[in-house]
Design a protein around this motif. Structure first.
Motif, PDB file in Angstrom:
ATOM      1  N   VAL A 166       0.864  -1.195   0.000  1.00  0.00           N
ATOM      2  CA  VAL A 166       0.000   0.000   0.000  1.00  0.00           C
ATOM      3  C   VAL A 166       0.895   1.237   0.000  1.00  0.00           C
ATOM      4  O   VAL A 166       1.703   1.426   0.924  1.00  0.00           O
ATOM      5  CB  VAL A 166      -0.913   0.007   1.251  1.00  0.00           C
ATOM      6  CG1 VAL A 166      -1.810   1.237   1.246  1.00  0.00           C
ATOM      7  CG2 VAL A 166      -1.741  -1.270   1.318  1.00  0.00           C
ATOM      8  N   GLU A 167       0.756   2.064  -1.026  1.00  0.00           N
ATOM      9  CA  GLU A 167       1.612   3.252  -1.164  1.00  0.00           C
ATOM     10  C   GLU A 167       0.841   4.291  -1.975  1.00  0.00           C
ATOM     11  O   GLU A 167       0.358   3.985  -3.062  1.00  0.00           O
ATOM     12  CB  GLU A 167       2.923   2.856  -1.886  1.00  0.00           C
ATOM     13  CG  GLU A 167       3.756   3.992  -2.443  1.00  0.00           C
ATOM     14  CD  GLU A 167       4.282   4.981  -1.391  1.00  0.00           C
ATOM     15  OE1 GLU A 167       4.856   4.554  -0.386  1.00  0.00           O
ATOM     16  OE2 GLU A 167       4.083   6.196  -1.594  1.00  0.00           O
ATOM     17  N   PRO A 168       0.717   5.539  -1.471  1.00  0.00           N
ATOM     18  CA  PRO A 168      -0.103   6.525  -2.194  1.00  0.00           C
ATOM     19  C   PRO A 168       0.541   7.081  -3.458  1.00  0.00           C
ATOM     20  O   PRO A 168      -0.169   7.523  -4.365  1.00  0.00           O
ATOM     21  CB  PRO A 168      -0.301   7.643  -1.158  1.00  0.00           C
ATOM     22  CG  PRO A 168       0.823   7.488  -0.197  1.00  0.00           C
ATOM     23  CD  PRO A 168       1.181   6.043  -0.170  1.00  0.00           C
TER      24      PRO A 168
ATOM     25  N   PHE B 246      16.950  10.919  14.585  1.00  0.00           N
ATOM     26  CA  PHE B 246      16.296  11.469  13.395  1.00  0.00           C
ATOM     27  C   PHE B 246      16.783  10.678  12.182  1.00  0.00           C
ATOM     28  O   PHE B 246      17.773   9.942  12.275  1.00  0.00           O
ATOM     29  CB  PHE B 246      16.606  12.971  13.250  1.00  0.00           C
ATOM     30  CG  PHE B 246      18.069  13.289  13.056  1.00  0.00           C
ATOM     31  CD1 PHE B 246      18.586  13.527  11.800  1.00  0.00           C
ATOM     32  CD2 PHE B 246      18.929  13.340  14.142  1.00  0.00           C
ATOM     33  CE1 PHE B 246      19.940  13.814  11.625  1.00  0.00           C
ATOM     34  CE2 PHE B 246      20.278  13.633  13.971  1.00  0.00           C
ATOM     35  CZ  PHE B 246      20.777  13.874  12.708  1.00  0.00           C
ATOM     36  N   ARG B 247      16.079  10.823  11.087  1.00  0.00           N
ATOM     37  CA  ARG B 247      16.416  10.138   9.833  1.00  0.00           C
ATOM     38  C   ARG B 247      17.797  10.572   9.347  1.00  0.00           C
ATOM     39  O   ARG B 247      18.072  11.762   9.273  1.00  0.00           O
ATOM     40  CB  ARG B 247      15.343  10.486   8.791  1.00  0.00           C
ATOM     41  CG  ARG B 247      15.772  10.337   7.355  1.00  0.00           C
ATOM     42  CD  ARG B 247      14.642  10.609   6.380  1.00  0.00           C
ATOM     43  NE  ARG B 247      13.748   9.482   6.299  1.00  0.00           N
ATOM     44  CZ  ARG B 247      12.684   9.407   5.500  1.00  0.00           C
ATOM     45  NH1 ARG B 247      12.372  10.422   4.725  1.00  0.00           N
ATOM     46  NH2 ARG B 247      11.929   8.338   5.482  1.00  0.00           N
ATOM     47  N   CYS B 248      18.645   9.604   9.033  1.00  0.00           N
ATOM     48  CA  CYS B 248      19.950   9.820   8.408  1.00  0.00           C
ATOM     49  C   CYS B 248      20.900  10.697   9.240  1.00  0.00           C
ATOM     50  O   CYS B 248      21.089  11.897   8.938  1.00  0.00           O
ATOM     51  CB  CYS B 248      19.800  10.415   7.014  1.00  0.00           C
ATOM     52  SG  CYS B 248      21.348  10.285   6.077  1.00  0.00           S
TER      53      CYS B 248
ATOM     54  N   GLY C 243      12.347  -0.071   9.065  1.00  0.00           N
ATOM     55  CA  GLY C 243      12.794   1.197   8.487  1.00  0.00           C
ATOM     56  C   GLY C 243      12.885   2.294   9.537  1.00  0.00           C
ATOM     57  O   GLY C 243      12.978   2.030  10.737  1.00  0.00           O
ATOM     58  N   ASP C 244      12.821   3.527   9.074  1.00  0.00           N
ATOM     59  CA  ASP C 244      13.025   4.675   9.959  1.00  0.00           C
ATOM     60  C   ASP C 244      12.061   4.700  11.136  1.00  0.00           C
ATOM     61  O   ASP C 244      12.379   5.251  12.195  1.00  0.00           O
ATOM     62  CB  ASP C 244      12.831   5.990   9.177  1.00  0.00           C
ATOM     63  CG  ASP C 244      13.998   6.302   8.265  1.00  0.00           C
ATOM     64  OD1 ASP C 244      15.003   5.561   8.295  1.00  0.00           O
ATOM     65  OD2 ASP C 244      13.901   7.293   7.518  1.00  0.00           O
ATOM     66  N   ALA C 245      10.853   4.153  10.951  1.00  0.00           N
ATOM     67  CA  ALA C 245       9.823   4.223  12.001  1.00  0.00           C
ATOM     68  C   ALA C 245      10.194   3.394  13.236  1.00  0.00           C
ATOM     69  O   ALA C 245       9.733   3.675  14.338  1.00  0.00           O
ATOM     70  CB  ALA C 245       8.476   3.756  11.444  1.00  0.00           C
TER      71      ALA C 245
END
Ligand code: FAD
Length: 421
Positions: free
Chosen positions: A60-62, A186-188, A315-317
């Motif tokens: 599922v991806e918008p 935080f991300r990266c 992943g990041d979450a």
């Protein structure tokens, strides 16, 4: 769950070979729904299908096109076009994955279903959430969604990336550029410092009277020694890093005047890049898998949520211990999670994994540095494997830095072709 599916689950699994035994003819295959088609989600979907083509996988991806963050700092620095960052889901779908173009808006963990933006519901046997990050709007006083149109974060690649680039291009020579970097996590982790480097490169080559200040909410950062010695060599007098202890923490912003306020003073920028505090993508909170930190505690072997059984977060979450929030880590977690999900669906016990991360940063187009790590479950968390991994040598000839810049490009091609190609 149907009787035939229970039947399927009773059958053992050849875990080490990554293969599930064939269910009897006519039995329903298990259903896995994956929310988020980024580095984590799209990799997980493909790894699941490759592990066992009979698992019904829905992604599922918008968005019809994924825009990658790695190398987006090079787009901001005018070294690359955004089209080089963009990928479609055609090859993902060609693997037999149902790609559903929608936003997941709710999760019913007890009924095992996901609700989509159009109201449709998808039933699952196991759910994988890979929604990346969301910005904590308002966590930094004055920084809301409207402020990001004046002071872009560019921490999700796409329009924000192009906005920051256009602002730099429009700035007169002699202008002040300010980046504000957030506290961990935080991300990266190396991302703000790669960005500072490539903006400094742009200014040095195109607008040499300009200045760049990095205001940091931390006193230490990833690959710090390597970045700082490269900055001293490449961008002396142009790039200034202000740590927390010297008044670097931004406490509020005023988008109308592009002013960043710290405890020690005010900085009025011509271009301000605010990298704000972050949290797991919103659906994680909705699904009840995020804790009070805003991130998602997981079991380090299976990536199953510690808060909601049957839901995995990658992943990041995810709170992945010592693993940084990087595309490579997301990819590594996706493959580990896919193997664990297939094993669990077959009623077997996943074995303890080892995961890898490698992260390149460009300090200039021909100057690359890297960090690598290996991780394993230890005491309920993912911890560094002692003695494994490391960073680029502190002292190295320019040829070695140039070779790492070439390797960085190769890394990007390899990871994106593995996920989307
Ligand atoms: C400037 C910058 C530079 C970076 N450089 C590097 C680098 O050099 N190397 C590296 O390894 N990493 C790098 N990263 C980090 C990397 O981009 C992230 O760690 C990686 O994208 C995480 O993958 P993910 O799948 O968790 O999230 P994402 O890749 O962001 O994917 C999340 C996906 O979930 C979708 N989604 C969200 N919510 C929903 C919902 N409710 N329903 C359906 N879909 C949803 C989103 O549309 C998105 O497609 C960089 C990041 C930045 C910002």
């Amino acid at each position: 769950m149907t009787t035939s599916r229970r039947e399927f689950l009773r059958i053992g699994v050849a875990v080490s070979a990554g293969l599930l035994p064939l269910p009897a003819f006519g039995q329903a295959a298990p259903r896995v729904v994956i929310v988020g088609g980024g580095f984590a989600g799209a990799s997980c979907a493909r790894a699941l299908r490759h592990t066992d083509g009979r698992i019904a996988v829905t992604l599922v991806e918008p968005n019809a096109t994924f825009t990658a963050c790695p190398f987006s700092n090079a787009v901001i620095g005018g070294l690359r076009e955004i089209s080089a960052q963009q990928f479609t889901y055609e090859r993902v779908a060609a693997d037999g994955i149902t790609v559903t173009r929608a936003n997941a808006t709710a999760v019913d963990a007890s009924a095992r279903s996901v609700t989509l933006g159009n109201g449709a519901r998808l039933a699952y046997d196991r759910l994988v959430l890979a929604p990346g990050i969301d910005i904590r709007w308002g966590a930094l006083a004055g920084y809301d969604e409207a402020a990001s149109t004046q002071m872009p974060h560019a921490w999700k690649a796409g329009e924000q990336t192009l906005l920051l680039r256009r602002q730099l291009e429009a700035m007169d020579d002699g202008g002040l550029v300010v980046i504000s970097a957030p506290a961990n996590p935080f991300r990266c982790p190396p991302g703000p410092y790669e960005r500072a480097s490539l903006i400094a490169h742009y200014l040095k080559t195109k607008k040499p009277k300009s200045k760049l200040i990095v205001l940091d909410a931390k006193d230490a950062f990833s690959k710090q020694r390597l970045f700082q010695s490269a900055w001293a060599e490449l961008y002396p007098g142009l790039l200034e890093w202000v740590p927390l202890s010297k008044g670097g923490k931004v406490i509020s912003v005023d988008p109308a005047t592009r002013t960043l306020v710290t405890d020690f003073g005010r900085h009025q920028a011509k271009v301000a890049n605010v990298i704000p505090p972050q949290k797991a993508g919103h659906i994680a909170e909705v699904a009840g898998v995020a804790d009070r930190s805003g991130w998602c505690p997981i079991d380090p072997v299976t990536f199953e949520s510690k808060l909601q059984p049957g839901i995995h977060v990658i992943g990041d979450a995810a709170i992945a211990g010592a693993m940084p929030k990087s595309a490579f880590a997301a990819n590594s977690q996706a493959k580990t999670c896919a193997a664990a999900v297939a094993t669990l669906l077959a009623g077997a016990t996943p074995s303890s994994p080892k995961l890898i991360n490698t992260c390149y940063s460009l300090v200039a187009p021909d100057y690359g540095i890297s960090v690598a790590g290996v991780y394993q479950p230890t005491g309920g968390q993912l911890a560094d494997v002692p003695g494994a991994g490391g960073v680029s040598p502190a002292e190295a000839p320019r040829g070695a830095r140039a070779a790492e810049a070439v390797l960085a490009e190769a890394w990007f091609r390899t990871i994106t072709s593995g996920v989307f190609g």
